[in-house]
Design an enzyme around this catalytic site. Sequence first.
Site, short mmCIF file in Angstrom:
data_model
loop_
_atom_site.label_atom_id
_atom_site.label_comp_id
_atom_site.label_asym_id
_atom_site.label_seq_id
_atom_site.Cartn_x
_atom_site.Cartn_y
_atom_site.Cartn_z
N TYR A 74 5.40 -15.42 6.26
CA TYR A 74 5.02 -14.05 5.95
C TYR A 74 5.49 -13.69 4.53
CZ TYR A 74 4.87 -8.98 5.82
OH TYR A 74 4.64 -7.68 5.44
N ARG A 130 -12.60 -4.11 10.41
CA ARG A 130 -13.38 -5.25 10.90
C ARG A 130 -14.58 -4.79 11.71
NH1 ARG A 130 -8.34 -9.12 12.75
NH2 ARG A 130 -7.67 -9.71 10.64
N ALA A 135 -4.70 -3.82 3.50
CA ALA A 135 -5.03 -4.83 4.52
C ALA A 135 -4.30 -6.13 4.25
CB ALA A 135 -6.53 -5.08 4.54
N ASP A 152 -15.58 -7.87 5.26
CA ASP A 152 -14.81 -9.11 5.29
C ASP A 152 -14.23 -9.29 3.90
OD1 ASP A 152 -13.75 -11.62 5.39
OD2 ASP A 152 -15.63 -12.66 5.86
N LEU A 153 -12.92 -9.14 3.76
CA LEU A 153 -12.30 -9.19 2.44
C LEU A 153 -12.40 -10.57 1.78
CD1 LEU A 153 -9.11 -6.99 2.94
CD2 LEU A 153 -11.31 -6.34 1.98
N LYS A 157 3.08 -13.09 1.27
CA LYS A 157 3.10 -11.81 0.57
C LYS A 157 3.52 -11.99 -0.88
CE LYS A 157 2.50 -8.14 2.16
NZ LYS A 157 1.28 -7.32 2.34
#
Length: 336
Positions: free
Chosen positions: A165, A46, A93, A72-73, A169
Amino acid sequence: MPAYDNTSSVSGGDQTVCVTGAGGFIASWLVKLLLERGYTVRGTVRNPEDPKNGHLKELEGARERLTLHKVDLLDLQSIQSVVHGCHGVFHTASPVTDNPDEMLEPAVNGTKNVIIASAEAKVRRVVFTSSIGTVYMDPNTSRDVVVDESYWSDLEHCKNTKNWYCYGKTVAEQSAWDIAKENQVDLVVVNPVVVLGPLLQPTINASTIHILKYLNGAAKTYVNATQSYVHVKDVALAHLLVYETNSASGRYICCETALHRGEVVEILAKYFPEYPLPTKCSDEKNPRVKPYKFSNQKLKDLGLEFTPVKQCLYDTVRSLQEKGHLPIPPMQEDSA
């Protein structure tokens, strides 16, 4: 480190690779190993000037072959500029949070952008850091069977249990496979369990917090639960192996062994008796729950030799002490 068969694998040499989220726990170790093997590494962070990324610049070979890039992805152009000219990409990331708003968009759209940029750059292979959370979160998954890479978490179950989470994912990995197929990208995925071991970065990572709480007295009891563990160096090495081995494909569960939380504190007490470790379980009525059995055979077949879990725990505590996150008791200082 396993021996590499050069006829069926690639190696560092003149290769340039991109590592997203380069300042993270796993990524820092991956950058370290890549530099040691002669790769030129472009790391996305970042803020390249942030002191918390300073450890990367101190790695052996970093001065000559590591550059850090502000990316910035969620901005496709941002990642395109860094991936262009790379032979491979390691997408590590990802946010670690149970807040669905903070988890979903970065995990899914960030991954999508990385794969699209990789397709345009015609990279040889993309290695994606997923999680064991995409594998076993299903009420129908038995603890009596060996869980391998063919298992997937159930999205409705993740939603119902508010495990955002694992939900994020799983959605991210599923979409990664879809986008990779659409864009003809060679994608390989590593699915680590809870990762322990020495910190290269100055900050504490999420997977180490429960160990710290046992040692500093914050946790007065341990829960009736199990956890599977793996050493951070083994996870980084797994990424290298699946990138360099031409025949590698699909998903790779990265796990050494499972322990009950009671076994964790027993091992910690053996090595570090000076700390106020909990001795009682918060659930004394029920028997200890059984762990899931995860297969690590695919990575073993590639030559990975896993670090024993006791060593993982020992290395973790020593690192917490060295980084100043855990005071060293006077008795231990005297014997050091």
